[in-house]
Design an enzyme around this catalytic site. Structure first.
Site, mmCIF file in Angstrom:
data_model
loop_
_atom_site.group_PDB
_atom_site.id
_atom_site.type_symbol
_atom_site.label_atom_id
_atom_site.label_comp_id
_atom_site.label_asym_id
_atom_site.label_seq_id
_atom_site.Cartn_x
_atom_site.Cartn_y
_atom_site.Cartn_z
ATOM 1 C CD GLU A 136 -2.635 -1.204 2.522
ATOM 2 O OE1 GLU A 136 -2.765 -0.070 3.276
ATOM 3 O OE2 GLU A 136 -3.381 -2.009 2.560
ATOM 4 N N PRO A 137 0.331 2.340 -0.288
ATOM 5 C CG PRO A 137 -1.068 4.051 -1.256
ATOM 6 C CD PRO A 137 -1.078 2.533 -0.710
ATOM 7 C CB ALA A 139 1.648 -0.778 4.266
ATOM 8 C CB SER A 189 1.416 -8.590 10.394
ATOM 9 O OG SER A 189 2.039 -9.163 11.574
ATOM 10 C CD GLN A 304 46.570 -9.444 -14.318
ATOM 11 O OE1 GLN A 304 46.362 -8.677 -13.218
ATOM 12 N NE2 GLN A 304 47.403 -10.491 -14.460
ATOM 13 C CB ILE A 363 32.579 -5.364 -19.765
ATOM 14 C CG1 ILE A 363 33.229 -5.767 -18.290
ATOM 15 C CG2 ILE A 363 33.077 -6.108 -20.779
ATOM 16 C CD1 ILE A 363 33.029 -7.228 -17.824
ATOM 17 N N GLY A 366 31.161 2.680 -23.624
ATOM 18 C CA GLY A 366 30.087 3.314 -24.032
ATOM 19 C C GLY A 366 28.772 2.687 -24.728
ATOM 20 C CD GLU A 389 7.864 -11.690 -4.462
ATOM 21 O OE1 GLU A 389 8.011 -12.521 -3.972
ATOM 22 O OE2 GLU A 389 7.515 -11.811 -5.969
#
Length: 409
Positions: A136-137, A139, A189, A304, A363, A366, A389
């Site tokens: 919720e907003p 929770a 809860s 390396q 890696i 760009g 979650e």
């Protein structure tokens, strides 16, 4: 100890699991990945891909149930790793219904499981979706702060739901919504329950649809509940079970757990597998790129700095997968997560995904920062695994409490 009495131990996947792995990988490679960039840009539910998955039986109750009940416990993690290797956004659109189904399996009666889970998936000719609505907003990580109320109308044997849910995968477009609501707010809860909201129930509507940083092919929205009435039979587990739990709370006795947390506990290794799939995709792309891209007359992988980074990426992915498999095996074999192994798997896999995808971008240099190459999309997608979650900080809190026995705040 003789060989005859030695306990069996093997990390070798069964033939059935290997077959499913190869099948789902083929779908991910041939159908999901080629469409990934398009649906990421469109930020829409990829209905054609879901329908293709339904046609071959991949998006179906049978598939999810068979993999969930696979004896070793790794059926779902192995399949999900492959789907999320294809593309996390599209994969979540395909697998999002599973969280609602897990909630019914974790909290419902056998009769409720048989009645509602088939309706969550529909058929190949009539594809359906389901949504699990907990956050919720006010929770999110604090599940105890849920304000959506469920009030029992005894005269009609109906529950009346009011409130707003947020961050709901498939929220508002799903046929069936599974909603966590507060019955007795004073118990936090422990005073919550979970309800099925059937298709076309008056009072349920979609609120804001979110424009997201990543997993953009997956629909995420608010769900508004305005005097939504559902039959008493839509309370998962039944009223008798709820009344017993509330009675324990009133007497100050220990609760056996509440609905939303049971769902998250069951799904944490699965989320870890999603993160592993995303990480593996980025690692493999960066590895192959490093053998082909030349600077100063040699492949960049010959340096390396690049090779050591790839080595750490590969090691972390393998470690994350093993944690996921262990937690999934423990869950399947009813082993207690005595050291919060489920949270460990989700924490390490999600942090691995962000580490690997970030380094894949670096890696590629760009090129990695442009949308011409998929690593920037995987980097955006990976962020969600450290948030939904149970954010990484919440996983650390759970692990810390479990291993110390202290009420860490």
């Amino acid at each position: 100890m003789s060989e005859a009495t030695a306990p069996a131990f093997s990390l070798e996947l069964s033939e059935d699991v290997r077959d499913v792995r190869d099948w789902t990988h083929g779908f991910a490679a041939d159908v999901i990945r080629p469409a990934a960039a398009e649906w990421d840009e469109r930020e829409e539910t990829p209905w054609p891909i879901i329908q293709e998955a339904a046609k071959i039986g991949l998006y179906s109750l049978d598939f999810f149930a068979n993999q969930w009940l696979e004896p070793s416990g790794v059926g779902i993690p192995v399949a999900f790793e492959e789907l999320y290797w294809g593309d996390p956004g599209i994969a979540l659109a395909i697998t999002g219904t599973g969280l609602a189904a897990v909630s019914v399996a974790a909290n419902g009666t056998p009769e409720q499981l048989m009645e509602w889970t088939p309706q969550m998936f529909g058929t190949a000719a009539d594809v359906r979706l389901a949504a699990f609505c907990s956050s919720e907003p006010d929770a999110g990580s604090d599940v105890s702060a849920i304000r959506t109320r469920a009030v029992y109308d005894q005269a009609k044997d109906e529950w009346v739901l009011n409130g707003t849910k947020t961050w709901a995968t498939n929220g508002g477009i799903a046929d069936i919504h599974v909603v966590v609501a507060s019955v007795e707010p004073e118990f936090g809860s422990r005073g919550q329950a979970t309800f099925i909201v059937p298709p076309n129930t008056p009072g349920l509507s979609q609120g804001q649809k979110f424009a997201k940083h990543g997993i953009r092919a997956s629909h995420t929205a608010e769900v508004v509940l305005d005097d939504v009435r559902v039959p008493g039979s839509c309370l998962l587990g039944g009223k008798e079970k709820l009344d017993e739990r509330l009675a324990r709370a009133r007497e100050g006795r220990r609760s056996k757990g509440q609905a939303a947390m049971k769902t998250f506990e069951a799904s944490r290794p699965t989320v870890g597998a999603m993160a592993v799939g995303c990480a593996r995709a980025a690692y493999e792309y960066a590895r192959d790129y490093s053998t082909q891209r030349e600077q100063f007359g040699r492949p960049i992988g010959d340096n390396q700095g690049v090779a050591f980074t790839l080595a750490e990426m590969a090691t972390r992915i393998d470690a994350a997968r093993l944690l996921v498999w262990r937690a999934a095996w423990m869950a399947r074999n009813d082993k207690d997560f005595d050291s919060a192994q489920g949270s460990m798997s989700k924490l390490y896999a999600s942090e691995t995904a962000t580490f690997v995808t970030q380094n894949a971008v670096r890696i590629l240099g760009g090129n990695g920062y442009t949308r011409e190459y998929p690593v920037e999309r995987w980097h955006r997608d990976a962020t969600i695994f450290t948030i939904f979650e149970g954010a990484s900080e919440i996983q650390k809190l759970i692990i810390g409490r479990q291993i110390t026995g202290l009420p860490i705040r």
